[in-house]
Design an enzyme around this catalytic site. Structure first.
Site, PDB file in Angstrom:
ATOM      1  N   ASP A 328      40.426  -3.031   6.441  1.00 50.92           N
ATOM      2  CA  ASP A 328      39.959  -2.466   7.699  1.00 50.92           C
ATOM      3  C   ASP A 328      40.900  -1.364   8.191  1.00 50.92           C
ATOM      4  O   ASP A 328      42.119  -1.480   8.090  1.00 50.92           O
ATOM      5  CB  ASP A 328      39.862  -3.587   8.739  1.00 50.92           C
ATOM      6  CG  ASP A 328      39.249  -3.131  10.037  1.00 50.92           C
ATOM      7  OD1 ASP A 328      38.102  -2.673  10.016  1.00 50.92           O
ATOM      8  OD2 ASP A 328      39.931  -3.232  11.076  1.00 50.92           O
ATOM      9  N   GLU A 357      38.673   1.089   4.044  1.00 58.72           N
ATOM     10  CA  GLU A 357      37.713   1.596   5.022  1.00 58.72           C
ATOM     11  C   GLU A 357      38.182   2.974   5.483  1.00 58.72           C
ATOM     12  O   GLU A 357      38.888   3.122   6.482  1.00 58.72           O
ATOM     13  CB  GLU A 357      37.592   0.663   6.237  1.00 58.72           C
ATOM     14  CG  GLU A 357      36.480   1.125   7.185  1.00 58.72           C
ATOM     15  CD  GLU A 357      36.719   0.757   8.645  1.00 58.72           C
ATOM     16  OE1 GLU A 357      35.812   1.000   9.460  1.00 58.72           O
ATOM     17  OE2 GLU A 357      37.812   0.249   8.964  1.00 58.72           O
ATOM     18  N   ASP A 423      29.414  -1.505  11.870  1.00 61.39           N
ATOM     19  CA  ASP A 423      29.964  -0.469  12.740  1.00 61.39           C
ATOM     20  C   ASP A 423      28.957   0.601  13.142  1.00 61.39           C
ATOM     21  O   ASP A 423      29.234   1.388  14.058  1.00 61.39           O
ATOM     22  CB  ASP A 423      31.149   0.225  12.050  1.00 61.39           C
ATOM     23  CG  ASP A 423      32.402  -0.628  12.050  1.00 61.39           C
ATOM     24  OD1 ASP A 423      32.634  -1.329  13.051  1.00 61.39           O
ATOM     25  OD2 ASP A 423      33.148  -0.586  11.059  1.00 61.39           O
TER      26      ASP A 423
END
Length: 567
Positions: A328, A357, A423
């Site tokens: 992340d 990410e 997201d």
């Protein structure tokens, strides 16, 4: 020829080893030129000035600005010295590291030629063999499926709630046992790997604010449930990828609480970025994720922080035998840490997949030193441009080609290609709730290089605007499970397991305002032909899959066909 019209660099995405004996050589030449011939002049660095060979490069890819010429060279034995010969507009040019000229002095090659040394096989980027061809399914555990095995006193919202925007903290009750109950469904769907958003102890529904890195949230079933999930998934040849949050932690994590109480006297003070004696929120004097003060940012430049997080990474491999990490906010973490991270996890388990990410061009994070691939948000941009008709077939083909030219082939094959995630809005929603457009976008994803990522519920065309509306409970009572469109979605996943799509080379182009993606492997191929024009287009051939293909042998607008082809 103007040097600004050329792009090449040795030991880069323009020149890299494919295996222990061969290297791919690529040169980009502006489409403003009128090139008649491109050759590489190459040989052993120790005798190149006296003995060299010529080999033609072929035009393989095109984007808006450049033509990309490529060839595969046998290394000497693993070293190469070379220059390019270009014939353009009836003029001869030589392109080397020193620039462009009409003549080339081979006796000065040792200070002017390109050189590539491919002796270190550990630097060769190779598609992870144990992950090859797998379709990845992203699960938000709190919203996928709710078992009856755990106490659900904390649940404060109905599973089918459609108004999560006014209740961001909603708890619906999904858990790891619920995922175990649906493993057979996922296997039948054709899924080869599950990517789980964080499952560690946290006060939130999303778990990106971790309170304890070494504990599985008891609301999800704890360590016992996770061990069972990994075991049962592996029995079905489904891999498990964990989402790890190393950019920040929860303000309730004991490590941050120690700093909050002791200030500079805490041994963890330098684990964060604090401007002052103690962290404070008003005014905010420490770095955090975005503007969220409850998620303080970790200082991954600190060696103690690095050791702690590397212990976390090793723990989940040793204790649970997981198969991959999605990292992340990886662009917020130091390159130094990621280099140590990848070395550590690959030593623990050689075939671990490491995905960052990153939302942008990520060449600096790739190579064998850091990530295998990243979440390919630019791929979504190219697909959405085509689907939403912001770009035509020509422009879209160039956009997809441009993405492939960003990275080495091995990294392209390990990109996590996305159309939706927790997201961003769901792809079906982006498509204005048009199932044909959703299917077309997923067809492109199945044909493109990289791992296709399906966000839970996309296979039944779930609706969802941006966070948190995109995190609704999985609609297990949906009528879409019986629809023809769902069956076609499954057929696209099944097709992805064909060796041609798992292993094959890729060619992308436009024809009659159609976007075409061809994949070839060992003499056989599959072509995806898509139509986003305003009129039907005739198309015939050995069709193995289709949508919106009429009896007149035409691909209708928003339709596609998959055709068996041969070289």
């Amino acid at each position: 020829m103007d040097l600004s019209l050329l792009r090449h660099q040795s030991d880069s995405r323009y020149c890299f080893s494919l295996d222990e004996k061969h290297a791919l050589i690529r040169i980009a030449i502006s489409r403003l030129t009128e090139v008649e011939k491109v050759e590489i002049i190459y040989g052993d660095p120790w005798s190149f000035n006296r003995h060299h060979k010529y080999q033609a490069l072929e035009l393989k890819h095109q984007d808006e600005a450049f033509n990309y010429y490529e060839t595969v060279i046998e290394l000497y034995p693993m070293r190469l010295m070379y220059v390019f010969y270009i014939r353009e507009n009836n003029e001869d040019y030589y392109f080397c590291e020193s620039g462009v000229s009409n003549q080339y002095i081979f006796d000065l090659a040792f200070i002017s030629a390109f050189q590539f040394i491919g002796e270190n096989i550990n630097d060769i980027v190779i598609d992870n063999p144990s992950w090859k061809g797998r379709v990845i399914y992203q699960i938000f555990p709190e919203r996928f499926n709710k078992s009856n095995k755990l106490n659900k006193d904390y649940v404060n919202c109905d599973w089918n709630c459609k108004d999560l925007r006014n209740n961001r903290g909603a708890m619906l009750g999904g858990d790891l046992y619920g995922i175990i109950e649906k493993l057979d469904y996922l296997k039948e769907l054709g899924i080869g790997a599950i990517y789980l958003t964080p499952i560690q102890t946290s006060h939130s529904n999303h778990k990106y604010d971790i309170v304890d890195y070494f504990e599985i949230d008891p609301d999800f079933g704890g360590k016992e449930a996770f061990k069972e999930l990994v075991t049962e998934a592996h029995k079905r040849d489904i891999k498990i990828m964990l989402d790890m949050v190393f950019n920040h932690m929860s303000e309730h994590n004991p490590i941050f609480l120690d700093v909050l109480n002791k200030g500079r006297a805490s041994k963890y003070y330098d684990w964060f970025f604090i401007n002052g004696e103690k962290p404070r929120k008003f005014p905010l004097n420490y770095l955090c994720f975005s503007a969220f003060s409850h998620m303080p940012k970790l200082n991954t430049n600190n060696i103690e922080v690095q050791r702690y997080l590397l212990d976390v990474a090793k723990y989940y491999i040793h204790e649970f035998d997981i198969d991959g990490y999605r990292l992340d906010v990886s662009e917020g973490v130091s390159h130094d840490f990621w280099t140590k991270f990848k070395l550590t996890v690959k030593q623990e388990k050689k075939d671990m997949l490491v995905i960052g990410e990153n939302w942008f061009n990520s060449e600096s994070y790739l190579g064998n030193a850091q990530f295998d691939g990243v979440m390919n948000y630019p791929f979504l941009s190219a697909v959405s441009g085509y689907i939403c008709k912001a770009t035509d077939a020509k422009e879209s083909a160039e956009a997809f080609e441009s993405l492939l030219m960003r990275y080495k082939d091995g990294h392209n094959r390990m990109m996590m290609n996305i159309l939706a995630s927790h997201d961003i809005q769901r792809f079906f929603t982006l498509c204005n709730s048009d199932k044909d457009l959703s299917l077309l976008g997923h067809a492109i994803m199945m044909f493109y290089l990289g791992y296709p990522l399906i966000y839970y519920g996309e296979e039944i065309f779930m609706y969802g605007e941006g966070d948190p509306d995109n995190r609704r409970g999985m609609e297990w009572d949906s009528k879409e499970f019986d629809s023809n469109e769902h069956l076609l979605f499954k057929e696209l996943i099944r097709l992805r397991n064909d060796p041609i799509l798992k292993e094959g080379d890729i060619t992308i182009y436009h024809q009659d305002n159609l976007l075409v993606i061809k994949r070839f492997y060992q003499g056989s191929g599959l072509a995806l032909v898509t139509n986003m024009s305003d009129y039907p287009v005739s198309m015939d051939g050995n069709i193995v899959l289709k949508n919106r293909y009429n009896i007149n042998k035409e691909i209708e607008p928003k339709g596609f066909v998959v055709i068996k082809v041969y070289k």
